[in-house]
Scaffold this motif. Structure first.
Motif, PDB file in Angstrom:
ATOM      1  N   VAL A 102       0.848  -1.181   0.000  1.00  0.00           N
ATOM      2  CA  VAL A 102       0.000   0.000   0.000  1.00  0.00           C
ATOM      3  C   VAL A 102       0.888   1.237   0.000  1.00  0.00           C
ATOM      4  CG1 VAL A 102      -1.708   1.325   1.295  1.00  0.00           C
ATOM      5  CG2 VAL A 102      -1.872  -1.176   1.210  1.00  0.00           C
ATOM      6  N   ASP A 160      -1.042   7.031  -0.691  1.00  0.00           N
ATOM      7  CA  ASP A 160      -2.474   6.751  -0.705  1.00  0.00           C
ATOM      8  C   ASP A 160      -3.096   6.932   0.672  1.00  0.00           C
ATOM      9  OD1 ASP A 160      -2.471   6.149  -3.417  1.00  0.00           O
ATOM     10  OD2 ASP A 160      -1.973   4.049  -3.073  1.00  0.00           O
ATOM     11  N   THR A 161      -2.325   6.676   1.711  1.00  0.00           N
ATOM     12  CA  THR A 161      -2.852   6.733   3.083  1.00  0.00           C
ATOM     13  C   THR A 161      -2.522   8.045   3.785  1.00  0.00           C
ATOM     14  OG1 THR A 161      -0.853   5.633   3.913  1.00  0.00           O
ATOM     15  CG2 THR A 161      -2.707   4.228   3.307  1.00  0.00           C
ATOM     16  N   GLN A 192       2.431   4.806   0.488  1.00  0.00           N
ATOM     17  CA  GLN A 192       2.355   5.798   1.558  1.00  0.00           C
ATOM     18  C   GLN A 192       1.516   6.982   1.136  1.00  0.00           C
ATOM     19  OE1 GLN A 192       5.717   8.433   2.076  1.00  0.00           O
ATOM     20  NE2 GLN A 192       5.763   8.034   4.269  1.00  0.00           N
ATOM     21  N   SER A 250      -0.680  13.323  -2.439  1.00  0.00           N
ATOM     22  CA  SER A 250      -1.020  12.262  -1.488  1.00  0.00           C
ATOM     23  C   SER A 250      -2.463  12.417  -1.054  1.00  0.00           C
ATOM     24  CB  SER A 250      -0.097  12.318  -0.253  1.00  0.00           C
ATOM     25  OG  SER A 250      -0.263  13.531   0.451  1.00  0.00           O
ATOM     26  N   GLY A 251      -3.023  11.307  -0.554  1.00  0.00           N
ATOM     27  CA  GLY A 251      -4.392  11.331  -0.042  1.00  0.00           C
ATOM     28  C   GLY A 251      -5.443  11.366  -1.131  1.00  0.00           C
TER      29      GLY A 251
END
Length: 456
Positions: A58, A62-63, A60, A89-90
């Protein structure tokens, strides 16, 4: 094998890996690649492929919290205004609250616009245009972030720096820092230590050579929007670019923002530079004399000050030798120390011009980069670079302090013109032929030039 694994685990202990899994393999025979090796009955762990299939992949980004550096303000007509960029990100959805940094203003996302139509959600890696619910002042280099988990903003950071330039990194020298869509002048204010790539031990040092790694404090000309690298690689990394060659010379990973950067604020004062200058009836400026040792810089600057003083002007001379008796007595003559020498003097000259004075700076100042750094501290009409152009052979003949003789004999190291380079100005406002003309004649020329420029 167990000894090798133990040694590697000990070495990796300071690298903050979540887990280290040693696997003995043979690429030639395929042992422990796809299936367990018949030749290693003593090993009972996973094969390489079996291990890779269990790794959490996963991303980094993405979270992590939402981050989108603004690359472009999209305004095709008066009815639409959006902010284009790639989500670093995110994720983001219409209705989500966002904060604009560095201003700190908050609003919500009205639409997520793309060429193929509006989206209900945008995730890391997607290039989109965000239309906001409110009309805010947002420009390239700003960042849209999750309002509940904003990024940090600071003009001073601590970072690991990998040096890639052929010329060494010199603390105090100005470089261009690029982080996403952000761009600003920056310098390494302190090299805390170098990191040995073989043992990871900390080593003392003043500069970084090619392929060396160091832990540094970095000072930036404007606030930088960032996350620590360990939390977000996209917004926690930067590069340094040489301002003269445009070569990428360093890559950095941000550790944290320095607290002193947020605790210190500029104190506004009631009496400013213009008021002080008006009281003195003059225009403050810096006359930056540069040239080889023995070229005549100090002689000309001293004569000029005497003439200006007689006219009732308020002046001050910052002389290279004099300053090294006090302010810069801790500095030597290495390239790194020369850079810091000029940085301090330039900042001092800035304070004197703020006091309304005409400041004459008489320093060899051998590097173009540092003279450019000094120039950029002042308004465009406040700084005059004066090249005291005297041939090296004439300077050696004069040699009033006997320094060239000592340098030729090897008694003085890093002497400009002998074993340390002097980079002559390319576009100095004034060039003085001090090899063949008398100082009084050159000062007459300077006075005439200053009058034409209405500085006196």
């Amino acid at each position: 094998f167990e000894q090798i694994a133990a040694d590697f685990e000990a070495f990796a202990g300071g690298l903050d890996f979540d887990e280290v899994i040693p696997i003995p393999v043979s690429a030639l025979r395929g042992d422990n690649i796809l299936s367990a090796s018949a030749s290693m009955h003593w090993y009972h762990g996973p094969t390489l492929m079996a291990c890779l299939e269990t790794v959490d992949v996963v991303s980094q980004r993405d979270t992590a919290a939402f981050r989108m550096p603004v690359q472009w303000v999209n305004r095709p007509d008066a009815t639409f205004r959006g902010y284009a960029g790639t989500v670093a990100s995110g994720t983001i959805r219409p209705g989500d609250e966002v904060m604009v940094l560095p201003s700190g203003r908050t609003t919500s996302v009205a639409r997520i616009v793309t060429y193929d139509g509006d989206l209900e959600e945008a995730a890391a890696g997607q290039a989109v245009t965000l239309a906001l619910a409110d009309a805010l002042d947002v420009s390239r280099g700003d960042m849209l972030v999750e309002s509940e988990s904003p990024a940090q903003v600071s003009d001073q950071i601590a970072a690991h720096l990998i040096w890639m330039g052929e010329e060494p990194m010199l603390p105090g020298r100005n470089y261009v820092l690029k982080a996403g869509t952000q761009r600003a002048n920056a310098s390494v204010s302190l090299l805390k230590y170098k990191v040995s790539v073989d043992t990871l031990e900390h080593q003392a040092g003043k500069t970084l050579e090619m392929n060396e790694v160091g832990y540094c404090n970095v000072a930036i000309a404007r606030p930088l929007i960032f996350d620590p690298y360990r939390e977000n690689r996209e917004t926690g990394s930067f590069i340094l670019v040489d301002r003269l060659t445009n070569e990428t010379v360093g890559a950095g990973m941000i550790d944290f923002g320095l607290r002193r950067a947020t605790n210190i604020h500029w104190q506004a004062l009631e009496i400013d530079k213009s008021a002080r200058a008006e009281q003195k009836g003059q225009k403050p400026c810096v006359l930056w004399f540069t040239g080889l040792s023995g070229s005549g810089k100090s002689t000309i600057a001293s004569l000029l000050e005497k003439r200006l003083h007689a006219r009732g002007q308020h002046t001050y001379v910052l002389d290279g030798d004099n300053v090294r008796h006090g302010l810069n007595k801790d500095l030597g003559f290495t390239d790194a120390d020369r850079v810091e020498n000029i940085r301090r003097v330039a900042e001092t000259a800035k304070l004197f011009t703020d006091a309304g004075l005409i400041v004459m700076v008489s320093f060899i100042s051998p590097f173009r980069s540092e003279r450019r750094m000094a120039r950029e501290l002042f308004d465009s009409d406040e700084f005059l670079e004066i090249f005291v152009d005297t041939p090296l052979e004439v300077c050696e003949q004069r040699d009033p302090k006997g320094l060239y003789k000592k340098a030729r004999a090897g008694e003085i190291k890093n002497f400009t013109g002998i074993d340390s380079d002097y980079e002559p100005p390319e576009n100095a406002e004034i060039r003085l032929d001090a090899g063949s003309r008398a100082p009084d004649e050159l000062v007459d020329e300077l006075i005439e030039t200053l009058e034409k420029k209405k500085l006196i």
